[in-house]
Every structure is written in C-alpha cells, then in structure tokens.
Design an enzyme around this catalytic site. Sequence first.
Site, PDB file in Angstrom:
ATOM      1  N   ARG A 164     118.176 -47.984  14.523  1.00 56.55           N
ATOM      2  CA  ARG A 164     119.235 -48.345  13.574  1.00 56.55           C
ATOM      3  C   ARG A 164     120.408 -48.905  14.379  1.00 56.55           C
ATOM      4  O   ARG A 164     121.013 -48.184  15.176  1.00 56.55           O
ATOM      5  CB  ARG A 164     119.672 -47.103  12.779  1.00 56.55           C
ATOM      6  CG  ARG A 164     120.858 -47.359  11.902  1.00 56.55           C
ATOM      7  CD  ARG A 164     121.279 -46.163  11.056  1.00 56.55           C
ATOM      8  NE  ARG A 164     122.493 -46.523  10.363  1.00 56.55           N
ATOM      9  CZ  ARG A 164     123.655 -45.874  10.436  1.00 56.55           C
ATOM     10  NH1 ARG A 164     123.752 -44.753  11.126  1.00 56.55           N
ATOM     11  NH2 ARG A 164     124.711 -46.317   9.807  1.00 56.55           N
ATOM     12  N   HIS A 210     129.540 -51.399   9.988  1.00 57.98           N
ATOM     13  CA  HIS A 210     129.892 -50.163  10.697  1.00 57.98           C
ATOM     14  C   HIS A 210     131.303 -50.375  11.251  1.00 57.98           C
ATOM     15  O   HIS A 210     131.535 -50.349  12.446  1.00 57.98           O
ATOM     16  CB  HIS A 210     128.869 -49.859  11.777  1.00 57.98           C
ATOM     17  CG  HIS A 210     128.864 -48.427  12.243  1.00 57.98           C
ATOM     18  ND1 HIS A 210     127.728 -47.645  12.261  1.00 57.98           N
ATOM     19  CD2 HIS A 210     129.853 -47.631  12.717  1.00 57.98           C
ATOM     20  CE1 HIS A 210     128.017 -46.441  12.732  1.00 57.98           C
ATOM     21  NE2 HIS A 210     129.316 -46.413  13.030  1.00 57.98           N
ATOM     22  N   GLU A 248     129.261 -44.801   6.366  1.00 59.64           N
ATOM     23  CA  GLU A 248     130.343 -43.830   6.193  1.00 59.64           C
ATOM     24  C   GLU A 248     131.601 -44.431   5.553  1.00 59.64           C
ATOM     25  O   GLU A 248     132.659 -44.514   6.195  1.00 59.64           O
ATOM     26  CB  GLU A 248     130.705 -43.182   7.541  1.00 59.64           C
ATOM     27  CG  GLU A 248     129.539 -42.460   8.197  1.00 59.64           C
ATOM     28  CD  GLU A 248     129.922 -41.783   9.518  1.00 59.64           C
ATOM     29  OE1 GLU A 248     131.073 -41.932   9.959  1.00 59.64           O
ATOM     30  OE2 GLU A 248     129.058 -41.124  10.104  1.00 59.64           O
ATOM     31  N   ASN A 308     124.673 -39.158   7.215  1.00 56.86           N
ATOM     32  CA  ASN A 308     125.069 -38.785   8.567  1.00 56.86           C
ATOM     33  C   ASN A 308     125.557 -37.353   8.499  1.00 56.86           C
ATOM     34  O   ASN A 308     126.536 -37.048   7.799  1.00 56.86           O
ATOM     35  CB  ASN A 308     126.180 -39.696   9.086  1.00 56.86           C
ATOM     36  CG  ASN A 308     125.679 -41.117   9.311  1.00 56.86           C
ATOM     37  OD1 ASN A 308     124.477 -41.384   9.204  1.00 56.86           O
ATOM     38  ND2 ASN A 308     126.586 -42.027   9.630  1.00 56.86           N
ATOM     39  N   TYR A 347     126.749 -33.933  10.627  1.00 55.64           N
ATOM     40  CA  TYR A 347     127.176 -33.382  11.903  1.00 55.64           C
ATOM     41  C   TYR A 347     127.617 -31.928  11.832  1.00 55.64           C
ATOM     42  O   TYR A 347     127.414 -31.185  12.775  1.00 55.64           O
ATOM     43  CB  TYR A 347     128.354 -34.203  12.475  1.00 55.64           C
ATOM     44  CG  TYR A 347     127.934 -35.562  12.981  1.00 55.64           C
ATOM     45  CD1 TYR A 347     127.509 -35.726  14.294  1.00 55.64           C
ATOM     46  CD2 TYR A 347     127.941 -36.668  12.146  1.00 55.64           C
ATOM     47  CE1 TYR A 347     127.104 -36.963  14.768  1.00 55.64           C
ATOM     48  CE2 TYR A 347     127.533 -37.910  12.609  1.00 55.64           C
ATOM     49  CZ  TYR A 347     127.118 -38.049  13.929  1.00 55.64           C
ATOM     50  OH  TYR A 347     126.708 -39.270  14.399  1.00 55.64           O
ATOM     51  N   GLU A 366     122.223 -40.368  10.997  1.00 56.67           N
ATOM     52  CA  GLU A 366     122.905 -39.972  12.238  1.00 56.67           C
ATOM     53  C   GLU A 366     122.958 -38.457  12.301  1.00 56.67           C
ATOM     54  O   GLU A 366     123.176 -37.787  11.284  1.00 56.67           O
ATOM     55  CB  GLU A 366     124.360 -40.465  12.293  1.00 56.67           C
ATOM     56  CG  GLU A 366     124.543 -41.910  12.585  1.00 56.67           C
ATOM     57  CD  GLU A 366     126.015 -42.298  12.666  1.00 56.67           C
ATOM     58  OE1 GLU A 366     126.861 -41.446  13.029  1.00 56.67           O
ATOM     59  OE2 GLU A 366     126.310 -43.451  12.339  1.00 56.67           O
TER      60      GLU A 366
HETATM   61  O1  IFM Z   1     130.367 -42.441  16.652  1.00 59.41           O
HETATM   62  C1  IFM Z   1     130.374 -42.113  15.311  1.00 59.41           C
HETATM   63  C2  IFM Z   1     129.663 -43.158  14.498  1.00 59.41           C
HETATM   64  O2  IFM Z   1     130.187 -44.422  14.688  1.00 59.41           O
HETATM   65  C3  IFM Z   1     129.781 -42.830  13.026  1.00 59.41           C
HETATM   66  N1  IFM Z   1     129.355 -41.478  12.775  1.00 59.41           N
HETATM   67  C4  IFM Z   1     129.880 -40.438  13.594  1.00 59.41           C
HETATM   68  C5  IFM Z   1     129.713 -40.789  15.065  1.00 59.41           C
HETATM   69  C6  IFM Z   1     130.293 -39.666  15.951  1.00 59.41           C
HETATM   70  O3  IFM Z   1     131.643 -39.505  15.689  1.00 59.41           O
END
Ligand code: IFM
Length: 456
Positions: A75, A119, A164, A292, A294, A363
């Site tokens: 990606r 992005h 995002e 995404n 985290y 992500e």
């Molecule tokens: O680096 C970023 C990415 O560009 C978008 N998602 C989160 C990642 C980590 O912060």
Amino acid sequence: MSTFPADFVWGTATASYQIEGAVTEDGRGPSIWDTFVHTPGTVADGTVGDVADDHYHRYTEDIAILADLGFTAYRFSIAWPRIQPTGTGPANDAGLDFYRRVAETCLEHGITPYATLYHWDLPQPLEDAGGWLSLDTAAAFRDYAALTHDALGDVIKHWITLNEPWCSAFLGYGSGLHAPGKQLGAEAFKAGHHLLLAHGLAINAMRESRHADSTLGITVNLYSVHAASDSDVDREAARRTDGIANRFFLDPLLLGGYPSDVLLDAGVSDWFDERSADLQVIAAPVDFLGINYYSRHTVAGPEDRVWSDPSVPSPAPGSENVQIVDTGAPKTQMGWEIHPDGLVDVVEMVHERAPELPVFITENGAAYADEVGADGQVDDEERRHYFELHTAACADAVAKGLPLKGYFAWSLLDNFEWAFGFSRRFGLVHVDYDTQVRTVKKSGHWFRDFLRSQPS
Ligand code: IFM
C-alpha cells in the site's frame, strides 16, 4: 503462530511525503506539507521531508526488500502534486509514469499494489484557495481521482480514496499540529465534511470509468474508546471521543447520516443540516473499508461538566476538556497505549454498520528508538512483540467470523513521521538517513518467518 486463510492479504504500507523525497523533481508542485515543514517551529526535531528515504530513486531496491520479506501486497500513496502540480488541470506525465513504474515493479515481484490517492499532500495552490474548508477542493479531488484512476487503473486494481480524514480535518484545521497548521475550532468539522464528500465524489467518478474491475474503498483511523470509570461524566467523555474519532466518519460512510449528538456538541448542526443532500454521495457504496488501528483511548470528563474551552487549539472542538487517562498499560514511543484487543473492537464497529463489507487493517505498527548494533543488526524486540500481538488479534477477528481480509504493517521503512520529523521510527526496515542504507530489523525477519508459516 496463528494460521490465516490462504487468501488473507499481507502487506506493508507507506505514504508519499514520508518516503519519496525528490520534492521538486519531474514537475512535482509544492504541497501543504512542503510549506508546513519549512515553517519554523512546526516539526519537533526541525527536520523536513525534502529527501526522506529517497524512495523516488530507490523504489526498486525497496520493493525488492518487501518481496524478500514475503509480503504480497504493497500500500503506497500517490502524491497529488506529482500528478497535478497545482491541484487542477492536465496530468503531469512524469508523475503518472513514476507510479506506473512502482506498480509494475510490484507486479514483477508478485506483489499486489494498493494505491491511496490522498495521504495528506494537498497541492499548496488548493490550500491557498481555501483547502478542505472549500467545497471546490472536493470537486478538484474528484477530478484528480478520476484522472489518476483512468491512467493507472490497468496496473493498480485496488484504490483507497483518503487516508485518515480525521487527521486531515482535526489535526490540520483543529489543533494545527499537522499541515496546513490552522487552529480553527469547530470549522474542522466542515473540513471533515468536504473530505467525506470528496471521497464519495471520487468513488462515483471511478465507478463510472473504463476500469470497472477496480475495488474501491477508504481508510479511516479508528480507536477503541473506553470510559475511565462508570461515572456519568466519564461515560459522556467516552461518547464524545467515540463520536469525533469514530462515528463522525463511519456513520455517514456506512449508515448515510451524521451522528446528531456529535454535531450538537460541536455546535455545527445548522451548517450540516444545510448539506444533507451530500449524504447520499458520501455513502456511495464501497468494496472495502480500511482501518488504521494503533491504540486505545481511555477517557475522563471534567467534574464541572464544562466540556468546551474554545481557547484551546484542539483536535476535539466542543470537547476540549476531555482527558485521555494513563491506565499504566505499556506504550510505544509515541505514547500510544498498546491494546491489541482494540483491533477486534474496531473491526466490529465497521461490521455492525455494514455486515457484508470486507475490512482491511490498512495500518498498524509501533515507534521505538531503534539503533543499529555493533553487529550490524537492529534488535527491535518490542516492535516484533507488538506485531506478534496484533497479528494474533487479527486471527481472533477472523475466528470470530468478522470479514477481516488483510493486514498492512506500518511501515515498510523508517520515514518522516510528520510533526515528529525523523525522531520516530516505525519501519520493519531501518533507514540510515545520512547514507540511505537499509537494514532489515528483527521485526522484519520475524515477519518473513511468520509469512513463510502461512498457507499460500
Ligand atoms: O505515519 C503515520 C501515517 O502517515 C498515518 N497513520 C499513522 C502513522 C503513524 O503515526
């Protein structure tokens, strides 16, 4: 190790500005990130992405590493200002050629390209004309998406409109932590609406194209949100945080309407009422949703119930006084709590709204302060463990019958981490920014073994 279905997609993700460099080459125009990083005080370590990983010149080496690690999907994002240097008008052939070469190199290695159209590198002239606060930017994005998809749809079959949009809207126009660095309070919600509209317009335009076999989707960043206690005020904090982070995006995309409580909290209901005709466009059917994931947010509310303090530049306009609580759980170098079960929560969030829709983790990853050891190796055990935990969470989601179809690790390479500059490393592959030497980290080697253990 968990075993996944043979057609489960395994990839890594990157983004144009974070890795490419070559910011003035072959006709690329300036983006809002070029402007932002060259403005003093915006990036923690004072660095800029002018060269970054020099991927523009080293993409063949980088894709070969990806293939060697055993990934079968990549990606990457397309820089709008390489395709349309001022944001509108005819395509710059050199820009299209670069991404065609990237896609073809992937295909030569048996890697399936997934392209993100946006992005965060908005052409600067579009920002000068109002950026995402302007309806015209949504129309410009539709044209850019249609043109790029038309030119590259023969080699790229999987397309993600936006990455995002929460970050673009609320960090770009709310807190000002990201480009274009505006601190405009609730105006950020309007940017969010125009981003979502841009997505819907682009989906419709790409659907009508000659590449009808493309699969089309969007990537949102979702959080597992929890109240710090059972008190009313903490539960309201969780409702508000879930509202801005998750529901403000998922509900219009998948259910056809904005969550009214979120608009009320931010005092923007009237403005949104006048735009209800856009909802049908925003809810244009997609083929998949990218998440995404985290971290988890555990939140508490103010005892005095004064939720808003517009004097504070914040990514949560109308809810500035919500606090993220430290639960004591381990965190990455970003300060993000490690909570693998939350990955299942966020897949469920999508599934509840769209039970048939395929979902990808587009992500997931962790920053740590890596160093190349005297033996030339990078022993990033914490990141390796993070990936072990989160791939196991993917297996849990699959075992629960959730339609999770793939996982992309963030990131292939260490790269320019936005407002943190080069001070945060997320890569499976270490990059020495002085020499551009790449070194596969322990986490990369772990992934290679893990992928070899999977059915093919
Ligand atoms: O680096 C970023 C990415 O560009 C978008 N998602 C989160 C990642 C980590 O912060």
